[in-house]
Design a protein around this motif. Structure first.
Motif, PDB file in Angstrom:
ATOM      1  N   GLY A 109       9.685  53.650  23.705  1.00 39.80           N
ATOM      2  CA  GLY A 109      10.206  52.339  23.381  1.00 39.80           C
ATOM      3  C   GLY A 109       9.489  51.599  22.264  1.00 39.80           C
ATOM      4  N   PRO A 110      10.162  50.613  21.666  1.00 40.21           N
ATOM      5  CA  PRO A 110      11.564  50.351  21.965  1.00 40.21           C
ATOM      6  C   PRO A 110      12.468  51.430  21.372  1.00 40.21           C
ATOM      7  CG  PRO A 110      10.880  48.961  20.146  1.00 40.21           C
ATOM      8  CD  PRO A 110       9.647  49.683  20.636  1.00 40.21           C
ATOM      9  N   ASP A 111      13.517  51.759  22.081  1.00 44.36           N
ATOM     10  CA  ASP A 111      14.427  52.818  21.681  1.00 44.36           C
ATOM     11  C   ASP A 111      15.820  52.230  21.508  1.00 44.36           C
ATOM     12  OD1 ASP A 111      12.565  55.175  21.993  1.00 44.36           O
ATOM     13  OD2 ASP A 111      12.457  54.308  23.996  1.00 44.36           O
ATOM     14  N   PRO A 112      16.064  51.536  20.393  1.00 42.47           N
ATOM     15  CA  PRO A 112      17.327  50.818  20.235  1.00 42.47           C
ATOM     16  C   PRO A 112      18.522  51.762  20.110  1.00 42.47           C
ATOM     17  CG  PRO A 112      16.070  50.784  18.191  1.00 42.47           C
ATOM     18  CD  PRO A 112      15.173  51.366  19.234  1.00 42.47           C
ATOM     19  N   VAL A 113      19.578  51.440  20.839  1.00 39.63           N
ATOM     20  CA  VAL A 113      20.795  52.249  20.831  1.00 39.63           C
ATOM     21  C   VAL A 113      21.990  51.324  20.635  1.00 39.63           C
ATOM     22  CG1 VAL A 113      22.263  53.862  22.099  1.00 39.63           C
ATOM     23  CG2 VAL A 113      19.770  53.961  22.379  1.00 39.63           C
ATOM     24  N   PHE A 114      22.817  51.664  19.667  1.00 38.31           N
ATOM     25  CA  PHE A 114      24.079  50.962  19.432  1.00 38.31           C
ATOM     26  C   PHE A 114      25.207  51.878  19.858  1.00 38.31           C
ATOM     27  CE2 PHE A 114      27.777  50.089  16.764  1.00 38.31           C
ATOM     28  CZ  PHE A 114      27.927  48.714  16.916  1.00 38.31           C
TER      29      PHE A 114
ATOM     30  N   THR B 141      20.474  50.312  29.748  1.00 33.93           N
ATOM     31  CA  THR B 141      20.082  48.953  30.090  1.00 33.93           C
ATOM     32  C   THR B 141      19.128  48.946  31.273  1.00 33.93           C
ATOM     33  OG1 THR B 141      22.177  48.091  29.244  1.00 33.93           O
ATOM     34  CG2 THR B 141      20.939  46.674  30.745  1.00 33.93           C
ATOM     35  N   ALA B 142      19.403  49.829  32.255  1.00 32.53           N
ATOM     36  CA  ALA B 142      18.539  49.921  33.429  1.00 32.53           C
ATOM     37  C   ALA B 142      17.127  50.378  33.059  1.00 32.53           C
ATOM     38  CB  ALA B 142      19.136  50.877  34.452  1.00 32.53           C
ATOM     39  N   ARG B 143      17.010  51.123  31.961  1.00 33.16           N
ATOM     40  CA  ARG B 143      15.695  51.562  31.497  1.00 33.16           C
ATOM     41  C   ARG B 143      15.005  50.504  30.650  1.00 33.16           C
ATOM     42  NH1 ARG B 143      14.383  56.899  31.484  1.00 33.16           N
ATOM     43  NH2 ARG B 143      12.341  55.972  31.111  1.00 33.16           N
TER      44      ARG B 143
ATOM     45  N   PRO C 296      16.680  48.310  24.257  1.00 29.44           N
ATOM     46  CA  PRO C 296      17.561  47.419  23.492  1.00 29.44           C
ATOM     47  C   PRO C 296      18.897  48.123  23.227  1.00 29.44           C
ATOM     48  CG  PRO C 296      15.414  47.726  22.410  1.00 29.44           C
ATOM     49  CD  PRO C 296      15.528  48.759  23.472  1.00 29.44           C
ATOM     50  N   VAL C 297      19.961  47.611  23.792  1.00 27.20           N
ATOM     51  CA  VAL C 297      21.279  48.235  23.668  1.00 27.20           C
ATOM     52  C   VAL C 297      22.275  47.195  23.178  1.00 27.20           C
ATOM     53  CG1 VAL C 297      23.124  49.489  24.838  1.00 27.20           C
ATOM     54  CG2 VAL C 297      20.763  49.807  25.565  1.00 27.20           C
ATOM     55  N   ALA C 298      23.089  47.575  22.217  1.00 20.08           N
ATOM     56  CA  ALA C 298      24.194  46.729  21.766  1.00 20.08           C
ATOM     57  C   ALA C 298      25.474  47.529  21.897  1.00 20.08           C
ATOM     58  CB  ALA C 298      23.985  46.266  20.335  1.00 20.08           C
TER      59      ALA C 298
END
Length: 248
Positions: A183-188, A211-213, A216-218
């Motif tokens: 992390g952070p491991d951003p995922v779109f 999200t549970a992990r 950052p998710v969009a």
């Protein structure tokens, strides 16, 4: 480029250089690797996906920093469906090729920022799976992920080739609860509202797992189906999101 020893035939790799790029002039640039779908070829992101135009506009308007884009051929022509994995039967070793040949080649030929956090993965459909799976399992090589119209696993053909245990090990829908994420491991994530209910349910599940992990998710959905039109619309949103997490 290719790698015959890894079963990768020679094929075109397309490279986009941002406005103002001057080789050897000092600045180091992030790189976005663009993964096409299946069937597909390296040119798809620049022809059907309009990636060069999107990057020109985003960079000019300072919505993203100047970056290089690289679109490799993942399938070696024809109807091969590699899912960016290494073939256990000794065929195409695409996962190894991407990390040990393509990335070093790009870093050796262009003024790139070699930090993993400066390497983005973006893909659509099978390429969306590639971006998600390769990005999550190889955080020492890549970081921001833009996954458009993805799947949570590589599909039934690969289940037969790999067997249940190895299949689960390359399926985000299976390994996400337990995988180590520094992390952070951003995922779109992006999909079309007119895709199948099963496809949207699968992306919903991936979003919930990420999200549970605490990652950052969009999420952005567009009013279209499983198509390059959806990918064209999604890519700029994904690039703007991912740019927030690039090294400053």
């Amino acid at each position: 480029m290719g790698a015959p020893d890894l079963g990768i035939p020679g094929a075109a790799t397309y490279v986009y250089l941002p406005p103002g790029y001057r080789g050897g002039s000092g600045p180091r640039y992030p790189v976005v690797y663009l993964f096409h779908g299946t069937p597909g070829r390296a040119a798809d992101w620049f022809a059907a996906g309009n990636a060069a135009r999107a990057l020109d506009v985003l960079i000019t308007r300072r919505l993203v920093p100047p970056m290089i884009a690289v679109a490799p051929d993942l399938n070696g022509g024809g109807l091969h469906d590699t899912e960016c994995l290494d073939d256990p039967a000794g065929g195409r070793q695409v996962e190894t090729y991407l990390r040990t040949r393509l990335v070093p080649w790009v870093d050796g030929h262009y003024d790139t920022d070699p930090e993993p956090a400066a390497r983005l993965l973006a893909g659509m459909s099978a390429g969306g799976f590639c971006a998600l799976d390769q990005g999550l399992r190889h955080r020492d090589t890549y970081r921001p992920i833009i996954s458009i119209l993805p799947f949570g696993d590589p599909g039934g053909d690969w289940r037969e080739r790999l067997g249940p245990q190895r299949f689960a090990a390359v399926s985000p829908s299976s390994y996400l609860p337990a995988i180590t994420l520094p992390g952070p491991d951003p995922v779109f994530l992006c999909t079309g509202e007119e895709t199948s209910r099963a496809e949207r349910d699968g992306i919903d599940a991936l979003q919930a797992q990420l999200t549970a992990r605490g990652e950052p998710v969009a999420r952005h959905d567009v009013g279209d189906g499983h198509s390059w039109r959806t990918a064209r619309i999604c890519l700029p949103y994904g690039l703007v999101f991912a740019a927030r997490y690039l090294p400053q």
